[in-house]
Design a protein around this motif. Structure first.
Motif, PDB file in Angstrom:
ATOM      1  N   GLU A  88     -50.347 -36.391  -8.571  1.00  0.00           N
ATOM      2  CA  GLU A  88     -49.762 -37.223  -9.619  1.00  0.00           C
ATOM      3  C   GLU A  88     -50.201 -36.862 -11.038  1.00  0.00           C
ATOM      4  O   GLU A  88     -49.572 -37.282 -12.004  1.00  0.00           O
ATOM      5  CB  GLU A  88     -50.096 -38.701  -9.352  1.00  0.00           C
ATOM      6  N   ALA A  89     -51.263 -36.094 -11.170  1.00  0.00           N
ATOM      7  CA  ALA A  89     -51.794 -35.769 -12.501  1.00  0.00           C
ATOM      8  C   ALA A  89     -50.758 -35.009 -13.323  1.00  0.00           C
ATOM      9  O   ALA A  89     -50.023 -34.169 -12.795  1.00  0.00           O
ATOM     10  CB  ALA A  89     -53.065 -34.943 -12.365  1.00  0.00           C
ATOM     11  N   ASP A  90     -50.705 -35.303 -14.598  1.00  0.00           N
ATOM     12  CA  ASP A  90     -49.743 -34.643 -15.491  1.00  0.00           C
ATOM     13  C   ASP A  90     -49.924 -33.129 -15.493  1.00  0.00           C
ATOM     14  O   ASP A  90     -48.946 -32.388 -15.533  1.00  0.00           O
ATOM     15  CB  ASP A  90     -49.865 -35.179 -16.922  1.00  0.00           C
ATOM     16  N   HIS A  91     -51.184 -32.672 -15.464  1.00  0.00           N
ATOM     17  CA  HIS A  91     -51.421 -31.233 -15.484  1.00  0.00           C
ATOM     18  C   HIS A  91     -50.876 -30.575 -14.221  1.00  0.00           C
ATOM     19  O   HIS A  91     -50.379 -29.451 -14.272  1.00  0.00           O
ATOM     20  CB  HIS A  91     -52.902 -30.896 -15.697  1.00  0.00           C
ATOM     21  N   CYS A  92     -50.931 -31.264 -13.098  1.00  0.00           N
ATOM     22  CA  CYS A  92     -50.370 -30.723 -11.850  1.00  0.00           C
ATOM     23  C   CYS A  92     -48.841 -30.703 -11.914  1.00  0.00           C
ATOM     24  O   CYS A  92     -48.217 -29.741 -11.456  1.00  0.00           O
ATOM     25  CB  CYS A  92     -50.837 -31.534 -10.648  1.00  0.00           C
ATOM     26  N   LYS A  93     -48.247 -31.736 -12.463  1.00  0.00           N
ATOM     27  CA  LYS A  93     -46.781 -31.788 -12.592  1.00  0.00           C
ATOM     28  C   LYS A  93     -46.291 -30.664 -13.507  1.00  0.00           C
ATOM     29  O   LYS A  93     -45.298 -29.992 -13.209  1.00  0.00           O
ATOM     30  CB  LYS A  93     -46.324 -33.149 -13.133  1.00  0.00           C
ATOM     31  N   ALA A  94     -46.989 -30.443 -14.618  1.00  0.00           N
ATOM     32  CA  ALA A  94     -46.606 -29.366 -15.547  1.00  0.00           C
ATOM     33  C   ALA A  94     -46.767 -28.005 -14.885  1.00  0.00           C
ATOM     34  O   ALA A  94     -45.936 -27.105 -15.039  1.00  0.00           O
ATOM     35  CB  ALA A  94     -47.438 -29.449 -16.823  1.00  0.00           C
ATOM     36  N   CYS A  95     -47.830 -27.860 -14.124  1.00  0.00           N
ATOM     37  CA  CYS A  95     -48.083 -26.601 -13.426  1.00  0.00           C
ATOM     38  C   CYS A  95     -47.006 -26.354 -12.377  1.00  0.00           C
ATOM     39  O   CYS A  95     -46.481 -25.240 -12.261  1.00  0.00           O
ATOM     40  CB  CYS A  95     -49.473 -26.635 -12.792  1.00  0.00           C
ATOM     41  N   ALA A  96     -46.670 -27.379 -11.617  1.00  0.00           N
ATOM     42  CA  ALA A  96     -45.633 -27.233 -10.591  1.00  0.00           C
ATOM     43  C   ALA A  96     -44.318 -26.768 -11.208  1.00  0.00           C
ATOM     44  O   ALA A  96     -43.660 -25.866 -10.682  1.00  0.00           O
ATOM     45  CB  ALA A  96     -45.435 -28.559  -9.854  1.00  0.00           C
ATOM     46  N   LYS A  97     -43.968 -27.351 -12.334  1.00  0.00           N
ATOM     47  CA  LYS A  97     -42.720 -26.978 -13.011  1.00  0.00           C
ATOM     48  C   LYS A  97     -42.759 -25.512 -13.437  1.00  0.00           C
ATOM     49  O   LYS A  97     -41.802 -24.760 -13.214  1.00  0.00           O
ATOM     50  CB  LYS A  97     -42.507 -27.890 -14.227  1.00  0.00           C
ATOM     51  N   ALA A  98     -43.855 -25.082 -14.039  1.00  0.00           N
ATOM     52  CA  ALA A  98     -43.987 -23.685 -14.478  1.00  0.00           C
ATOM     53  C   ALA A  98     -43.981 -22.733 -13.288  1.00  0.00           C
ATOM     54  O   ALA A  98     -43.367 -21.659 -13.338  1.00  0.00           O
ATOM     55  CB  ALA A  98     -45.261 -23.506 -15.304  1.00  0.00           C
ATOM     56  N   CYS A  99     -44.651 -23.122 -12.212  1.00  0.00           N
ATOM     57  CA  CYS A  99     -44.721 -22.271 -11.024  1.00  0.00           C
ATOM     58  C   CYS A  99     -43.356 -22.093 -10.379  1.00  0.00           C
ATOM     59  O   CYS A  99     -42.981 -20.976  -9.988  1.00  0.00           O
ATOM     60  CB  CYS A  99     -45.680 -22.861  -9.997  1.00  0.00           C
ATOM     61  N   LEU A 100     -42.618 -23.172 -10.254  1.00  0.00           N
ATOM     62  CA  LEU A 100     -41.318 -23.077  -9.594  1.00  0.00           C
ATOM     63  C   LEU A 100     -40.316 -22.291 -10.446  1.00  0.00           C
ATOM     64  O   LEU A 100     -39.501 -21.537  -9.905  1.00  0.00           O
ATOM     65  CB  LEU A 100     -40.811 -24.469  -9.223  1.00  0.00           C
ATOM     66  N   LYS A 101     -40.416 -22.416 -11.769  1.00  0.00           N
ATOM     67  CA  LYS A 101     -39.567 -21.602 -12.654  1.00  0.00           C
ATOM     68  C   LYS A 101     -39.932 -20.127 -12.514  1.00  0.00           C
ATOM     69  O   LYS A 101     -39.064 -19.260 -12.406  1.00  0.00           O
ATOM     70  CB  LYS A 101     -39.718 -22.046 -14.103  1.00  0.00           C
ATOM     71  N   CYS A 102     -41.215 -19.836 -12.484  1.00  0.00           N
ATOM     72  CA  CYS A 102     -41.668 -18.462 -12.352  1.00  0.00           C
ATOM     73  C   CYS A 102     -41.261 -17.887 -10.994  1.00  0.00           C
ATOM     74  O   CYS A 102     -40.854 -16.724 -10.900  1.00  0.00           O
ATOM     75  CB  CYS A 102     -43.182 -18.379 -12.543  1.00  0.00           C
ATOM     76  N   ALA A 103     -41.357 -18.688  -9.950  1.00  0.00           N
ATOM     77  CA  ALA A 103     -40.950 -18.228  -8.620  1.00  0.00           C
ATOM     78  C   ALA A 103     -39.488 -17.813  -8.622  1.00  0.00           C
ATOM     79  O   ALA A 103     -39.127 -16.762  -8.065  1.00  0.00           O
ATOM     80  CB  ALA A 103     -41.196 -19.320  -7.581  1.00  0.00           C
ATOM     81  N   GLN A 104     -38.644 -18.598  -9.280  1.00  0.00           N
ATOM     82  CA  GLN A 104     -37.218 -18.263  -9.364  1.00  0.00           C
ATOM     83  C   GLN A 104     -37.002 -16.968 -10.143  1.00  0.00           C
ATOM     84  O   GLN A 104     -36.226 -16.102  -9.723  1.00  0.00           O
ATOM     85  CB  GLN A 104     -36.438 -19.394 -10.045  1.00  0.00           C
ATOM     86  N   GLU A 105     -37.679 -16.841 -11.274  1.00  0.00           N
ATOM     87  CA  GLU A 105     -37.534 -15.636 -12.113  1.00  0.00           C
ATOM     88  C   GLU A 105     -38.016 -14.386 -11.369  1.00  0.00           C
ATOM     89  O   GLU A 105     -37.365 -13.360 -11.392  1.00  0.00           O
ATOM     90  CB  GLU A 105     -38.319 -15.799 -13.416  1.00  0.00           C
ATOM     91  N   CYS A 106     -39.170 -14.492 -10.722  1.00  0.00           N
ATOM     92  CA  CYS A 106     -39.718 -13.343 -10.011  1.00  0.00           C
ATOM     93  C   CYS A 106     -38.879 -12.969  -8.793  1.00  0.00           C
ATOM     94  O   CYS A 106     -38.704 -11.783  -8.491  1.00  0.00           O
ATOM     95  CB  CYS A 106     -41.173 -13.604  -9.597  1.00  0.00           C
ATOM     96  N   ASP A 107     -38.373 -13.960  -8.103  1.00  0.00           N
ATOM     97  CA  ASP A 107     -37.516 -13.686  -6.963  1.00  0.00           C
ATOM     98  C   ASP A 107     -36.248 -12.963  -7.415  1.00  0.00           C
ATOM     99  O   ASP A 107     -35.844 -11.955  -6.808  1.00  0.00           O
ATOM    100  CB  ASP A 107     -37.161 -14.993  -6.238  1.00  0.00           C
ATOM    101  N   ALA A 108     -35.660 -13.423  -8.503  1.00  0.00           N
ATOM    102  CA  ALA A 108     -34.452 -12.777  -9.031  1.00  0.00           C
ATOM    103  C   ALA A 108     -34.754 -11.353  -9.490  1.00  0.00           C
ATOM    104  O   ALA A 108     -33.960 -10.428  -9.250  1.00  0.00           O
ATOM    105  CB  ALA A 108     -33.879 -13.612 -10.184  1.00  0.00           C
ATOM    106  N   MET A 109     -35.899 -11.154 -10.146  1.00  0.00           N
ATOM    107  CA  MET A 109     -36.268  -9.823 -10.610  1.00  0.00           C
ATOM    108  C   MET A 109     -36.452  -8.884  -9.425  1.00  0.00           C
ATOM    109  O   MET A 109     -35.966  -7.761  -9.419  1.00  0.00           O
ATOM    110  CB  MET A 109     -37.550  -9.900 -11.439  1.00  0.00           C
ATOM    111  N   ALA A 110     -37.157  -9.341  -8.400  1.00  0.00           N
ATOM    112  CA  ALA A 110     -37.438  -8.494  -7.242  1.00  0.00           C
ATOM    113  C   ALA A 110     -36.139  -8.124  -6.512  1.00  0.00           C
ATOM    114  O   ALA A 110     -35.991  -6.998  -6.048  1.00  0.00           O
ATOM    115  CB  ALA A 110     -38.394  -9.216  -6.291  1.00  0.00           C
ATOM    116  N   ARG A 111     -35.219  -9.056  -6.436  1.00  0.00           N
ATOM    117  CA  ARG A 111     -33.939  -8.779  -5.772  1.00  0.00           C
ATOM    118  C   ARG A 111     -33.063  -7.828  -6.577  1.00  0.00           C
ATOM    119  O   ARG A 111     -32.312  -7.043  -6.005  1.00  0.00           O
ATOM    120  CB  ARG A 111     -33.182 -10.084  -5.522  1.00  0.00           C
ATOM    121  N   ALA A 112     -33.160  -7.914  -7.901  1.00  0.00           N
ATOM    122  CA  ALA A 112     -32.324  -7.080  -8.775  1.00  0.00           C
ATOM    123  C   ALA A 112     -32.837  -5.642  -8.887  1.00  0.00           C
ATOM    124  O   ALA A 112     -32.066  -4.727  -9.181  1.00  0.00           O
ATOM    125  CB  ALA A 112     -32.242  -7.698 -10.163  1.00  0.00           C
ATOM    126  N   ALA A 113     -34.117  -5.464  -8.651  1.00  0.00           N
ATOM    127  CA  ALA A 113     -34.725  -4.140  -8.866  1.00  0.00           C
ATOM    128  C   ALA A 113     -34.337  -3.129  -7.803  1.00  0.00           C
ATOM    129  O   ALA A 113     -33.895  -3.390  -6.750  1.00  0.00           O
ATOM    130  CB  ALA A 113     -36.235  -4.270  -8.917  1.00  0.00           C
TER     131      ALA A 113
END
Length: 113
Positions: A88-113
């Motif tokens: 529930e901590a705000d820092h965990c919520k912010a981290c989760a959001k950044a992590c899931l965005k990064c996961a999407q970006e990295c997955d797309a990059m790896a598939r495109a390469a």
């Protein structure tokens, strides 16, 4: 001198933002009342920040291993995001959001390469 834009700039930026969010979450989790309850979050924050830094660096220099690194980065970011979203901590919520965005970006990059 040719200053063409790196084609992976959005993924690099997502990795850098994720590494920062993970480091902030790591530090904040250490200040939580029940640090033991945050142990998995802290461990994943450390792994995620490290792989995000490596991925950003690999893409910035057009490493031949960038796609493989980003594929692994996506897996670790997803695991970290899933763990942080359980708290529930705000820092965990912010981290989760950044992590899931990064996961999407990295997955797309790896598939495109």
């Amino acid at each position: 001198m040719n200053h063409t834009k790196n084609p992976f700039v959005s993924c690099i930026e997502a990795c850098q933002a994720c590494a920062t969010a993970c480091n902030q979450c790591f530090a904040a989790c250490l200040q939580e009342e029940d640090v033991k309850m945050m142990a998995r979050c802290i461990a994943l924050d450390a792994d995620c920040a490290a792989i995000c830094g490596l991925a950003a660096d690999a893409m910035a220099r057009n490493s031949e291993h960038a796609a493989a690194i980003c594929a692994l980065c996506a897996q670790i970011c997803k695991a970290c995001g899933d763990e942080c979203s359980k708290h529930e901590a705000d820092h965990c919520k912010a981290c989760a959001k950044a992590c899931l965005k990064c996961a999407q970006e990295c997955d797309a990059m790896a598939r495109a390469a």
